[in-house]
Design an enzyme around this catalytic site. Structure first.
Site, PDB file in Angstrom:
ATOM      1  CD  GLU B  61       6.149   2.680   0.040  1.00  0.00           C
ATOM      2  OE1 GLU B  61       6.374   3.707  -0.634  1.00  0.00           O
ATOM      3  OE2 GLU B  61       5.526   2.702   1.121  1.00  0.00           O
ATOM      4  CG  HIS B 130      -4.570   0.955   1.764  1.00  0.00           C
ATOM      5  ND1 HIS B 130      -4.702   2.170   1.145  1.00  0.00           N
ATOM      6  CD2 HIS B 130      -3.458   1.042   2.527  1.00  0.00           C
ATOM      7  CE1 HIS B 130      -3.713   2.966   1.545  1.00  0.00           C
ATOM      8  NE2 HIS B 130      -2.942   2.301   2.369  1.00  0.00           N
TER       9      HIS B 130
END
Lengths: 319, 326
Positions: B61, B130
């Site tokens: 990422e 999340h």
């Protein structure tokens, strides 16, 4: 690789231009006239010169907090560059970047970086754009051995290799990551050995031999332009100055600097050029004097440039 | 031209399709894009139409964001898929030290034409790593635009504006809303950044909200109406630039204000709005500016616990009581 006389002179001029700029900057900073702090690149001149001599104006480079040499070798105009170091409005970045965050986009100097390793990540994006636009241009990213300890090195190399991007990773092994010796933080003798782990070529060379740097980078640039992906070139060299100007360098063993000064890339190259009859002492003197004059003019330009006005403060945050 | 019911997911795919068809510099980079069509199916159809412009990256990422920045600096308009907004933590240097600052540091030499697309929010029992709403971190970083759409029509129009924008935009899209549908015109349109939207007219209190909480606030407003309280609900849509003119007009009319967001309360964007209303509209206020946000804890996995943490309609109603000092 056969290197023409013109190219030899060009390599010499690039190194002299870098070195003279850095030496002048050293003096000005010591005199207290230049704000902030400075990381200078004397000693690593051949790495920047040998690499950038392979690059076109449209090719890109990313460099580090110790980036003056690379930027000059790539072709930046010294007047706005010096004005930037003075923090003045006529600086390339209007006095907002200084030494450590310098960029000169029109000459392909996409940015120095205050964060170790970051140039590698951004280089992947530029290389992606170059490939996507089918330009045949390449991106060279300079970093020191300290940056090979960051995740940026691994992620970027892996991405460049998997996406087959035209990136030349140029690692300048100057023996110290900030103020810590290479042996403390890198377990392998040669960083270039790691390239095999990414399915890419890697070579270890004497970074003080400007013609060797030129020839090896030429292979890497061809590899990249041919669409074969990244290449790692490890240049063993030495940082003559400390991590920052004013660094007492207590970490250096006695005699180490003196040993490396004998291998100064410019001194070595002058001997070679003289021996080969490419340039005589007088010709080299002429080049040095012309360069000094150019840099004196850059300093005069910087000194005359106004301080940024407070109205500048909110410009360029957004487009 | 007609109007269809589209999900947020399909509205997003349509925005990308339209933009990618007319601008070849747009590409999408992220994880699981080609085979899966994006983790929420938000890129459905695009890999087939634009195979060279959907880039499946390794699970890196940090470098995915770095790649987007470098490409933007080199004349591209990338949409960087962050996979989950929570993963921005892996790329904070790229976002905060690079993306937000390069234009300014370079004295305007560089343009950062980049959209960082980040699906955020809770309500899907995805637990602490999340489920977060992290928008206030980025509003606190000069140089970034922050978009937080609610309904499909805005997802489409604002995403198109974000892609065309010459500044870096962080586009938060709430995960719970991907399958929610709403009317979207067949006509091509762009919704400008920096304009809020009055979702419901009212005279008694201004409720300022964005993203999923817009739905909760509209439900709460219906409840309030039954009790004779007419709430004006404003979907801010973008937090930077912020449509403070719209806020001010409404508060000058209602004299009461409340901010509702899903992000946790302390240091949330509600604090900024409340402070600004306090500073700039003090003479117009007839009560305290109340904030409603998630409780200051990591989002727990247990659905019961998660519901307890995230703001509910009852919390909004209680908040209105505090604001109106009833």
């Amino acid at each position: 690789m056969k290197i023409s006389k013109d190219l030899k002179t060009d390599l010499y001029k690039r190194m002299v231009r870098q070195r003279t700029f850095e030496d002048e900057t050293t003096k000005i900073f010591a005199g207290g006239e230049m704000p902030g702090f400075l990381h200078l690149s004397q000693g690593e001149d051949a790495v920047a010169a040998g690499t950038c001599a392979n690059l076109d104006l449209e090719d890109a480079i990313y460099t580090t907090h110790r980036g003056h040499g690379c930027i000059i070798a790539k072709g930046a105009n010294l007047k706005p560059m010096m004005a930037e170091l003075f923090g003045r409005i006529d600086g390339c970045c209007k006095g907002r970047a200084g030494s450590m965050h310098f960029a000169d986009v029109k000459t392909g100097c996409m940015g120095s970086n205050g964060i170790v390793g970051e140039g590698m990540r951004l280089a992947i994006g530029t290389a992606f754009a170059q490939k996507y636009k089918k330009t045949k241009n390449v991106t060279a990213v300079f970093f020191g051995e300290g940056a090979t300890g960051t995740g940026a090195f691994h992620e970027s190399f892996n991405m460049a290799a998997t996406l087959k991007l035209p990136v030349i990773f140029v690692c300048s092994i100057n023996l110290y990551a900030q103020m810590t010796h290479k042996s403390v933080h890198i377990a392998v003798e040669n960083v270039a050995d790691r390239a095999a782990g990414y399915g890419a070529p890697g070579v270890t060379i004497d970074g003080n031999d400007v013609e060797l740097v030129y020839s090896e980078v030429a292979k890497a640039v061809k590899h990249a332009r041919d669409g074969k992906g990244p290449y790692l070139i490890e240049c063993k060299t030495y940082r003559h100055h400390g991590h920052f100007e004013g660094d007492p360098c207590n970490y250096r063993p006695e005699g180490e600097l003196e040993k490396w000064l004998k291998k100064d890339p410019i001194v070595l190259y002058e001997k070679k050029l003289k021996k080969e009859g490419v340039l005589d002492v007088k010709a080299m003197q002429t080049i040095r004097e012309a360069t000094q004059k150019e840099i004196d003019e850059a300093v005069a330009f910087a000194r005359k440039s106004p301080q940024p006005d407070v109205e500048e403060l909110y410009k360029d945050i957004f487009a | 031209m007609g109007v269809r019911e589209l999900s947020c997911s399909l509205a997003m795919a349509e925005a990308l399709k339209e933009e990618m068809e007319q601008d070849e510099t747009i590409f999408i980079i992220g994880e699981d894009l080609t085979d899966h069509g994006g983790i929420f199916g938000q890129f459905r159809g695009l890999p087939q139409q634009f195979p060279d412009r959907i880039i499946d990256a390794p699970i890196s990422e940090t470098s995915i964001v770095g790649t987007g920045i470098g490409a933007a600096l080199t004349g591209m308009r990338p949409l960087v898929d962050m996979h989950f907004a929570d993963f921005v933590t892996t790329a904070m240097d790229e976002i905060v030290n690079q993306m937000a600052k390069i234009r300014y540091m370079s004295g305007g030499q560089a343009k950062l034409t980049l959209v960082l697309w980040a699906p955020d929010g809770g309500c899907i029992n995805a637990a602490a790593q999340h489920s977060q709403c992290l928008e206030s971190w980025f509003v606190h970083t000069p140089g970034l635009k922050v978009v937080v759409p609610y309904e499909p029509a805005d997802v489409k129009g604002l995403l198109k504006a974000a892609i065309r924008d010459d500044d870096p935009v962080i586009f938060f899209q709430h995960k719970r809303l991907f399958n929610w549908t709403g009317p979207v015109t067949e006509e091509h349109y762009v919704t400008p950044l920096g304009k809020g939207k009055v979702k419901r007219r009212g005279t008694d209190i201004t409720i300022l909200t964005y993203s999923r909480m817009t739905y909760e606030c509209m439900e709460a407003a219906r409840e309030l109406a039954k009790k004779g309280v007419q709430a004006e609900v404003i979907d801010l849509r973008t937090l930077c630039p912020l449509d403070f003119d719209l806020i001010a007009r409404s508060v000058k009319k209602t004299h009461h204000a409340m901010v509702v967001h899903e992000a946790c309360l302390t240091g949330g964007f509600g604090a900024e709005i409340a402070a600004r209303i306090g500073e700039e509209l003090y003479d117009h206020l007839a009560g305290p500016v109340v904030r409603v946000g998630a409780k200051d804890v990591p989002i727990p996995f247990s659905p019961v616990m998660e519901k307890y943490v995230l703001p509910q309609i009852t919390d909004i109603l209680t908040g209105v009581d505090r604001a109106l000092k009833r």
